[in-house]
Design a protein around this motif. Structure first.
Motif, PDB file in Angstrom:
ATOM      1  N   PHE A 234       0.918  -1.300  -0.006  1.00 25.75           N
ATOM      2  CA  PHE A 234      -0.053   0.040   0.288  1.00 25.75           C
ATOM      3  C   PHE A 234       0.921   1.534   0.017  1.00 25.75           C
ATOM      4  O   PHE A 234       0.761   2.166  -0.750  1.00 25.75           O
ATOM      5  CB  PHE A 234      -0.932  -0.103   1.139  1.00 25.75           C
ATOM      6  CG  PHE A 234      -1.946   1.256   1.268  1.00 25.75           C
ATOM      7  CD1 PHE A 234      -2.871   1.275   0.400  1.00 25.75           C
ATOM      8  CD2 PHE A 234      -1.746   1.910   2.258  1.00 25.75           C
ATOM      9  CE1 PHE A 234      -3.631   2.285   0.446  1.00 25.75           C
ATOM     10  CE2 PHE A 234      -2.749   3.336   2.368  1.00 25.75           C
ATOM     11  CZ  PHE A 234      -3.684   3.431   1.436  1.00 25.75           C
ATOM     12  N   GLU A 235       2.045   1.352   0.574  1.00 27.10           N
ATOM     13  CA  GLU A 235       2.781   2.527   0.931  1.00 27.10           C
ATOM     14  C   GLU A 235       3.674   2.730  -0.413  1.00 27.10           C
ATOM     15  O   GLU A 235       4.147   3.758  -0.984  1.00 27.10           O
ATOM     16  CB  GLU A 235       3.842   2.154   1.892  1.00 27.10           C
ATOM     17  CG  GLU A 235       3.387   2.098   3.364  1.00 27.10           C
ATOM     18  CD  GLU A 235       4.217   1.545   4.352  1.00 27.10           C
ATOM     19  OE1 GLU A 235       3.808   1.909   5.552  1.00 27.10           O
ATOM     20  OE2 GLU A 235       5.196   1.276   4.231  1.00 27.10           O
ATOM     21  N   GLN A 236       3.492   1.743  -1.219  1.00 28.02           N
ATOM     22  CA  GLN A 236       4.544   1.874  -2.707  1.00 28.02           C
ATOM     23  C   GLN A 236       3.546   2.120  -3.874  1.00 28.02           C
ATOM     24  O   GLN A 236       4.196   2.743  -4.817  1.00 28.02           O
ATOM     25  CB  GLN A 236       4.843   0.353  -3.122  1.00 28.02           C
ATOM     26  CG  GLN A 236       5.951  -0.106  -2.090  1.00 28.02           C
ATOM     27  CD  GLN A 236       6.537  -1.253  -2.473  1.00 28.02           C
ATOM     28  OE1 GLN A 236       6.105  -2.147  -3.476  1.00 28.02           O
ATOM     29  NE2 GLN A 236       7.237  -2.184  -1.323  1.00 28.02           N
ATOM     30  N   SER A 240      -0.949   9.708  -5.680  1.00 28.24           N
ATOM     31  CA  SER A 240      -2.226  10.056  -6.233  1.00 28.24           C
ATOM     32  C   SER A 240      -3.543   8.968  -6.085  1.00 28.24           C
ATOM     33  O   SER A 240      -4.534   9.170  -5.770  1.00 28.24           O
ATOM     34  CB  SER A 240      -2.232  10.366  -7.707  1.00 28.24           C
ATOM     35  OG  SER A 240      -1.606   9.180  -8.396  1.00 28.24           O
ATOM     36  N   ILE A 241      -2.995   7.688  -5.987  1.00 26.75           N
ATOM     37  CA  ILE A 241      -3.769   6.376  -5.722  1.00 26.75           C
ATOM     38  C   ILE A 241      -4.301   6.423  -4.224  1.00 26.75           C
ATOM     39  O   ILE A 241      -5.353   6.327  -3.835  1.00 26.75           O
ATOM     40  CB  ILE A 241      -3.251   5.271  -6.258  1.00 26.75           C
ATOM     41  CG1 ILE A 241      -3.131   5.128  -7.874  1.00 26.75           C
ATOM     42  CG2 ILE A 241      -4.204   4.179  -5.908  1.00 26.75           C
ATOM     43  CD1 ILE A 241      -4.335   5.271  -8.573  1.00 26.75           C
ATOM     44  N   LYS A 272      -4.587   6.944   6.235  1.00 30.22           N
ATOM     45  CA  LYS A 272      -5.185   6.157   5.183  1.00 30.22           C
ATOM     46  C   LYS A 272      -5.345   4.702   5.402  1.00 30.22           C
ATOM     47  O   LYS A 272      -6.028   4.104   4.674  1.00 30.22           O
ATOM     48  CB  LYS A 272      -4.512   6.300   3.926  1.00 30.22           C
ATOM     49  CG  LYS A 272      -4.727   7.691   3.247  1.00 30.22           C
ATOM     50  CD  LYS A 272      -6.035   8.032   2.864  1.00 30.22           C
ATOM     51  CE  LYS A 272      -5.956   9.521   2.118  1.00 30.22           C
ATOM     52  NZ  LYS A 272      -7.474   9.622   1.767  1.00 30.22           N
ATOM     53  N   ILE A 273      -4.956   4.413   6.625  1.00 33.04           N
ATOM     54  CA  ILE A 273      -5.101   3.219   7.022  1.00 33.04           C
ATOM     55  C   ILE A 273      -5.906   2.854   8.361  1.00 33.04           C
ATOM     56  O   ILE A 273      -5.779   3.517   9.487  1.00 33.04           O
ATOM     57  CB  ILE A 273      -3.548   2.408   7.580  1.00 33.04           C
ATOM     58  CG1 ILE A 273      -2.624   2.502   6.128  1.00 33.04           C
ATOM     59  CG2 ILE A 273      -3.869   0.949   7.879  1.00 33.04           C
ATOM     60  CD1 ILE A 273      -1.357   1.990   6.627  1.00 33.04           C
ATOM     61  N   LEU A 352      -2.500  -2.181  -8.490  1.00 34.04           N
ATOM     62  CA  LEU A 352      -2.708  -1.052  -9.521  1.00 34.04           C
ATOM     63  C   LEU A 352      -3.467  -1.465 -10.992  1.00 34.04           C
ATOM     64  O   LEU A 352      -4.182  -0.574 -11.364  1.00 34.04           O
ATOM     65  CB  LEU A 352      -1.216  -0.492 -10.127  1.00 34.04           C
ATOM     66  CG  LEU A 352      -0.310   0.061  -9.210  1.00 34.04           C
ATOM     67  CD1 LEU A 352       1.191   0.292  -9.576  1.00 34.04           C
ATOM     68  CD2 LEU A 352      -1.148   1.624  -8.722  1.00 34.04           C
ATOM     69  N   LEU A 353      -3.349  -2.771 -11.051  1.00 31.42           N
ATOM     70  CA  LEU A 353      -3.978  -3.281 -12.438  1.00 31.42           C
ATOM     71  C   LEU A 353      -5.497  -3.620 -12.083  1.00 31.42           C
ATOM     72  O   LEU A 353      -6.408  -3.470 -12.694  1.00 31.42           O
ATOM     73  CB  LEU A 353      -3.495  -4.504 -12.844  1.00 31.42           C
ATOM     74  CG  LEU A 353      -1.919  -4.409 -13.345  1.00 31.42           C
ATOM     75  CD1 LEU A 353      -1.516  -6.038 -13.653  1.00 31.42           C
ATOM     76  CD2 LEU A 353      -2.049  -3.752 -14.627  1.00 31.42           C
TER      77      LEU A 353
END
Length: 382
Positions: A234-236, A240-241, A272-273, A352-353
């Motif tokens: 998640f951190e990677q 913007s996402i 965000k967690i 991401l996909l």
């Protein structure tokens, strides 16, 4: 097959777990074609030793046994009176087959009592492995010795052994020296008793989530569940996402709680967690899964996952580690996406996909009527 009498033995709702749901679903389904009774273990061990003691005895599940199932709900680890009553229940119901659910060695002495009772009544004895080895018990030397000694006595000379994946079949055969021909693979049924998927926007409102993208990790938080790898993934993600996302970690913390809390607090995206440390009541399960865009199961090892069977019932895409029986249980599900275990980079790529996908997938044909039919074919084969 109404003349066939089956008794299922496992934990009651008092010590609620995924195995409790399993025996209720299996017993209710089997009762449509044969006579079914159940002996429930009410108290499994001293409560202070149980990592999930906070939810013991709470009414958090709506699922019940069918009226057709004869239930003795009250065999306790420390009360010989309840053992005698369990024996009376067996004598009254006279089962042809007794199915012992195996998930922890803490119930070994009660399972041995059931084995002795079953032998005295000439019942066929079956053991259903939901776990090959509990990792917590294996890590503590006295528990490891106890587990191996008691397990060896318990597993000796049973009629049939059941597992829920081919990988577990070979693990059980090798580890316990059991003839592989006596070990039968029966898939795990869907946990589809929570109802239908809700409107995602409504579900997020109920959870006070404002973000449009929700990543869900669900279930007991234990070391082998691999949650830290999901946090790293998640951190990677691109900032913007992340700004549009919420990482929702929901489940009762059993192991490594302080380390996980420190990892979340030190994360650059800690705001965000969300961590919800509780054993989730049935009424909340549809809300969490309906709110999610995607479910992630970053396990480092697994026999099966009840969470995978909940996610499939809600049609959610699932990113899962390619380990043990997990790939086999999700293999027929079009929404399954596999990654190598302990690989945050691959989890990130798959997120991401697939994170923005709103597709609802059809669950595989793993209804409990089919599962119970397979059970009867296996246990009557001997």
């Amino acid at each position: 097959m109404q003349n066939v009498k089956v008794c299922i033995v496992g934990p009651s709702k008092h010590f609620l777990s995924g195995i409790s749901y399993f025996i209720m679903r299996l017993a209710n389904s089997l009762s449509a074609s044969c006579s079914v009774s159940v002996i429930c273990y009410r108290n499994l061990l001293p409560r202070f030793l149980f990592p999930g003691r906070a939810h013991v005895g709470k009414e958090i599940s709506n699922l019940e046994f069918s009226p057709a199932v004869q239930v003795y709900d009250g065999m306790d680890y420390n009360n010989p009176v309840t053992w005698y009553r369990a024996y009376c229940h067996l004598r009254r119901t006279k089962p042809d087959i007794i199915i012992l659910q195996w998930w922890t060695s803490s119930v070994s002495h009660m399972h041995l009592l059931m084995k002795i009772m079953g032998l005295s009544l000439r019942s066929r004895l079956v053991i259903d492995f939901h776990e090959v080895v509990d990792p917590l018990e294996e890590s503590i030397f006295p528990l490891r010795l106890y587990s191996r000694l008691m397990g060896k006595i318990l597993r000796k000379d049973l009629d049939t052994y059941i597992v829920h994946s081919t990988s577990d079949k070979f693990l059980v055969a090798k580890r316990y020296g059991i003839d592989a021909q006596k070990i039968h693979v029966i898939p795990h049924g869907l946990y589809d008793h929570y109802g239908r998927v809700m409107d995602a926007k409504k579900a997020r409102e109920l959870l006070s989530i404002k973000e449009e993208l929700v990543i869900l990790s669900f279930g007991l938080i234990r070391r082998y569940k691999g949650v830290p790898y999901l946090i790293k993934a998640f951190e990677q993600l691109p900032e913007s996402i992340v700004k549009r996302s919420r990482l929702l970690i929901v489940g009762e913390m059993w192991e490594d709680g302080e380390e996980l809390l420190c990892q979340i607090k030190s994360s650059p995206f800690t705001e965000k967690i969300t961590l919800v440390d509780e054993y989730v009541p049935d009424s909340k399960v549809p809300v969490y899964f309906s709110a999610a865009n995607i479910v992630v199961l970053p396990y480092t090892r697994a026999s099966q996952s009840g969470i995978a069977h909940i996610a499939m019932s809600f049609g959610k895409p699932v990113i899962a580690s390619d380990v043990g029986g997990l790939k086999e249980s999700l293999g027929r599900y079009a929404g399954a996406i596999f990654v190598p275990p302990m690989d945050s980079d691959e989890i990130k790529k798959k997120l991401l996909l697939n994170l923005k996908s709103e597709k609802i997938y059809n669950p595989p044909a793993l209804g409990w009527n089919k599962i119970s039919d397979q059970y009867l074919k296996v246990v009557l084969r001997q």
